[in-house]
Design an enzyme around this catalytic site. Structure first.
Site, PDB file in Angstrom:
ATOM      1  N   LYS A   1      78.579  22.450  15.870  1.00 31.09           N
ATOM      2  CA  LYS A   1      78.476  20.994  15.672  1.00 31.09           C
ATOM      3  C   LYS A   1      79.874  20.399  15.547  1.00 31.09           C
ATOM      4  O   LYS A   1      80.739  20.955  14.870  1.00 31.09           O
ATOM      5  CB  LYS A   1      77.635  20.684  14.425  1.00 31.09           C
ATOM      6  CG  LYS A   1      76.160  20.979  14.633  1.00 31.09           C
ATOM      7  CD  LYS A   1      75.336  20.532  13.461  1.00 31.09           C
ATOM      8  CE  LYS A   1      73.906  21.056  13.554  1.00 31.09           C
ATOM      9  NZ  LYS A   1      73.028  20.248  14.363  1.00 31.09           N
TER      10      LYS A   1
ATOM     11  N   ASP B   1      66.026  30.915   6.308  1.00 26.58           N
ATOM     12  CA  ASP B   1      66.120  30.157   7.559  1.00 26.58           C
ATOM     13  C   ASP B   1      67.400  29.319   7.614  1.00 26.58           C
ATOM     14  O   ASP B   1      68.008  29.193   8.670  1.00 26.58           O
ATOM     15  CB  ASP B   1      64.882  29.245   7.667  1.00 26.58           C
ATOM     16  CG  ASP B   1      64.818  28.491   8.985  1.00 26.58           C
ATOM     17  OD1 ASP B   1      65.092  29.114  10.023  1.00 26.58           O
ATOM     18  OD2 ASP B   1      64.502  27.286   8.974  1.00 26.58           O
TER      19      ASP B   1
ATOM     20  N   LYS C   1      62.490  20.752   4.302  1.00 25.99           N
ATOM     21  CA  LYS C   1      61.729  20.101   5.386  1.00 25.99           C
ATOM     22  C   LYS C   1      60.859  19.020   4.763  1.00 25.99           C
ATOM     23  O   LYS C   1      60.592  19.024   3.567  1.00 25.99           O
ATOM     24  CB  LYS C   1      60.864  21.140   6.094  1.00 25.99           C
ATOM     25  CG  LYS C   1      61.719  22.243   6.726  1.00 25.99           C
ATOM     26  CD  LYS C   1      61.084  22.826   7.948  1.00 25.99           C
ATOM     27  CE  LYS C   1      61.917  23.923   8.566  1.00 25.99           C
ATOM     28  NZ  LYS C   1      62.958  23.431   9.463  1.00 25.99           N
TER      29      LYS C   1
ATOM     30  N   LYS D   1      69.954  33.661  15.738  1.00 27.54           N
ATOM     31  CA  LYS D   1      69.454  33.941  14.410  1.00 27.54           C
ATOM     32  C   LYS D   1      67.925  33.929  14.447  1.00 27.54           C
ATOM     33  O   LYS D   1      67.388  33.328  15.374  1.00 27.54           O
ATOM     34  CB  LYS D   1      69.998  32.931  13.407  1.00 27.54           C
ATOM     35  CG  LYS D   1      69.352  31.534  13.490  1.00 27.54           C
ATOM     36  CD  LYS D   1      69.798  30.668  12.376  1.00 27.54           C
ATOM     37  CE  LYS D   1      68.827  30.618  11.248  1.00 27.54           C
ATOM     38  NZ  LYS D   1      67.624  29.824  11.480  1.00 27.54           N
TER      39      LYS D   1
ATOM     40  N   HIS E   1      73.182  28.863   8.198  1.00 27.57           N
ATOM     41  CA  HIS E   1      73.908  27.622   8.466  1.00 27.57           C
ATOM     42  C   HIS E   1      74.706  27.103   7.262  1.00 27.57           C
ATOM     43  O   HIS E   1      75.892  26.807   7.365  1.00 27.57           O
ATOM     44  CB  HIS E   1      72.937  26.517   8.891  1.00 27.57           C
ATOM     45  CG  HIS E   1      72.077  26.875  10.061  1.00 27.57           C
ATOM     46  ND1 HIS E   1      72.528  27.622  11.118  1.00 27.57           N
ATOM     47  CD2 HIS E   1      70.782  26.576  10.350  1.00 27.57           C
ATOM     48  CE1 HIS E   1      71.551  27.768  12.007  1.00 27.57           C
ATOM     49  NE2 HIS E   1      70.478  27.141  11.560  1.00 27.57           N
TER      50      HIS E   1
HETATM   51  C1  BG6 Z   1      67.231  26.318  12.849  1.00 27.77           C
HETATM   52  C2  BG6 Z   1      66.121  26.556  11.865  1.00 27.77           C
HETATM   53  O1  BG6 Z   1      68.139  27.385  12.833  1.00 27.77           O
HETATM   54  O2  BG6 Z   1      67.903  25.108  12.511  1.00 27.77           O
HETATM   55  C3  BG6 Z   1      65.146  25.384  11.868  1.00 27.77           C
HETATM   56  O3  BG6 Z   1      65.426  27.753  12.211  1.00 27.77           O
HETATM   57  C4  BG6 Z   1      65.897  24.099  11.605  1.00 27.77           C
HETATM   58  O4  BG6 Z   1      64.134  25.577  10.887  1.00 27.77           O
HETATM   59  C5  BG6 Z   1      67.072  23.958  12.547  1.00 27.77           C
HETATM   60  O5  BG6 Z   1      64.983  23.032  11.794  1.00 27.77           O
HETATM   61  C6  BG6 Z   1      67.923  22.767  12.148  1.00 27.77           C
HETATM   62  O6  BG6 Z   1      68.905  22.547  13.118  1.00 27.77           O
HETATM   63  P1  BG6 Z   1      69.471  21.087  13.382  1.00 27.77           P
HETATM   64  O7  BG6 Z   1      70.578  21.284  14.339  1.00 27.77           O
HETATM   65  O8  BG6 Z   1      68.321  20.293  13.935  1.00 27.77           O
HETATM   66  O9  BG6 Z   1      69.909  20.561  12.051  1.00 27.77           O
END
Ligand code: BG6
Length: 520
Positions: free
Chosen positions: A208, A261, A366, A174, A266
């Site tokens: 996950k 993002d 964030k 992605k 996700h």
């Molecule tokens: C990524 C995003 O796909 O997933 C990031 O681009 C984000 O911005 C990350 O920090 C989060 O992934 P995880 O597995 O750390 O929750």
């Protein structure tokens, strides 16, 4: 073959803590070609995941890890690079000499420009055939999306998408497009050169452990199904909170923001797994068809919804985990008047029989107080409160939480009697944390790479899913693009303007996302 057999095959390899969880099917040997070998994803995720797989003999002696990059590296430089990155991200792979020697033997490097057809000829010379004569290849595109089409075309023109000599699968990271139009175009480009069954669009959230457990929990237990609908569930919260800022990724993040993002990919993927109907089988297309039906049932946003059901904000300076951090607009390479959202929350409704009028509220940001990802299924309160005469005026709602990170596991909160002579009540939290079983877990990338090598595509998005999810969020993107300013929240706090109001029609407040569950 179970994990004991695997250990016996490679006596030099140590027993990892998640031994009990491995036991995966052993894929056919393959050439794993990483475009973008010197990049961040390769060092932080792909190399450690491959080293883990090697440790479990899931790569096989005839597999190769072929780095492709423009860097002026020689084979020896690539080997040293892999060694140094593993030392940092998975030291066991390197500190155990037999393990490192075995990994080292698998490494190859091909230097060149992605647009140069000669690179692909060099690549062909490097591919290694297995004992059975097959030359399986997995191409991993760990490169900027602007290169995807060029690489696909060049692979195709070099005959590398042709599956006569073995499987040819292409994994794409992605972001898959920046909106519906670009995603559609990208799909057409990929599909010009590869069949859909060869394309694996990765969303690491689906790898996950707790996300996969959600499927098992839903479809391998009969107690849940009667409750899993609008009659008993008040609403669903899906939260991904991060403490990190954007680091050095301003170039990407400024054009993306939290909605693109995280939510479009996700969080919406996770939502579809919570909401989908039981699939006919676990075959990729059966699962993806059910997920697709959820996306198609999402209620389109009206003008009012865009105002009332969508919230965005940007972090100002503050303190996260005890350290002062700058405002988003003060981060390196971020415009001083940037209106990019670092927090986004959206309330979706799924217009079908199961979910009519049940809000699915997704939020992510964030520089929040802690790093927690979880799915919270909030049940309705019992129809009558028989215990009103006690101090307890209203009954708390039952809550089923799937914790994705940290401390992956599940928690069910129930109301119980307080021991004693009164009928006073208290909340009992029934915890089933994986970590309590003393087991570590495969990383998402390990699970997903293993699946690609096996040709299992259920945890990857199909072309129509990706396009549909862009279609859904596009009105929000368009509305936000017109705004000249953006609300802010202090870094390290949950003081997000408008966030609480999103739950106005839900019973109960936002679940308090803390890394330490005792603080709930
Ligand atoms: C990524 C995003 O796909 O997933 C990031 O681009 C984000 O911005 C990350 O920090 C989060 O992934 P995880 O597995 O750390 O929750």
């Amino acid at each position: 073959m179970n994990h004991h057999d695997i250990i016996n095959q490679e006596p030099s390899l140590e027993k990892a803590p998640y031994a009990c969880l491995v036991g995966g099917e052993i894929p056919e040997p393959a050439n794993i070609v990483i475009f973008g070998a010197s990049g961040d994803l390769t060092k932080r995720k792909l190399l450690p995941a491959l080293a883990h797989m090697h440790r479990w003999n899931l790569l096989g002696p005839h597999s190769r890890i072929i780095g492709v990059s423009r860097e002026q590296w020689k084979q020896s430089h690539w080997v040293n690079y892999v060694h140094d990155q593993l030392l940092q991200y998975f030291p066991d792979a390197v500190l155990n000499p037999p393990s490192w020697q075995a990994i080292n033997k698998k490494l190859n490097f091909v230097r060149g420009d992605l647009s140069d057809p000669q690179l692909y000829q060099e690549l062909i010379k490097t591919l290694h055939a297995a004992e059975d004569g097959k030359t399986n290849v997995l191409f991993y595109l760990a490169i900027p999306p602007s290169w995807y089409a060029t690489v696909c075309k060049n692979l195709h023109d070099a005959g590398l998408s042709n599956e006569d000599a073995g499987f040819r699968r292409i994994v794409v990271e992605k972001p898959f497009g920046m909106d519906y139009h670009s995603a559609h175009q990208l799909n057409s480009e990929f599909q010009t050169y590869f069949k859909e069954s060869q394309i694996y669009r990765i969303d690491h959230y689906l790898g996950k452990e707790a996300v996969q457990n959600l499927m098992v929990f839903r479809f391998a237990n009969s107690v849940l199904e009667p409750l899993w609908n609008r009659n008993y569930i008040d609403h669903v919260q899906i939260s991904v909170s991060e403490t990190l800022g954007i680091g050095y990724r301003a170039g990407y993040y400024e054009t993306s923001g939290a909605l693109r993002d995280m939510i479009q990919s996700h969080l919406m993927q996770v939502m579809t797994l919570v909401a989908m109907e039981p699939p006919v089988s676990l075959h990729a297309d059966d699962v993806r068809t059910e997920k697709m039906k959820v996306l198609r049932a999402i209620r389109p946003f009206t003008e009012d919804d865009l105002q009332n059901n969508c919230v965005r904000a940007q972090y100002s300076d503050g303190k996260v985990e005890g350290k002062r951090v700058p405002a988003y607009r003060e981060e390196e390479d971020v415009a001083h008047n940037s209106c990019t959202e670092t927090f986004a929350a959206v309330k979706f409704y799924i217009d079908n029989w199961r979910w009519q009028n049940v809000p699915f509220v997704l939020r992510t940001g964030k520089r929040l107080p802690s790093r927690v990802s979880e799915i919270c299924i909030r049940f309705k309160t019992p129809p009558q409160n028989l215990f009103k005469n006690n101090a307890q005026q209203s009954l708390p709602q039952n809550e089923l939480v799937f914790r994705l990170q940290p401390d992956e596991g599940m928690q069910l909160s129930m109301t119980a009697k307080q021991p004693g002579l009164s009928t006073a009540m208290r909340q009992l939290k029934l915890n089933a944390l994986y970590s309590m079983e003393g087991a570590g877990m495969p990383e998402a990338y390990e699970t997903l790479l293993h699946d690609v090598l096996l040709g299992e595509a259920a945890l990857f998005s199909r072309a129509d899913e990706v396009e549909e999810s862009w279609k859904i969020v596009e009105p929000i993107m368009q509305a936000w693009a017109k705004e000249q300013d953006i609300a802010t929240y202090e870094a390290g706090t949950w003081e997000i303007p408008g966030m609480d109001e999103l739950l106005n029609d839900c019973c109960g407040a936002w679940r308090n996302c803390h890394a330490d569950d005792e603080e709930q």
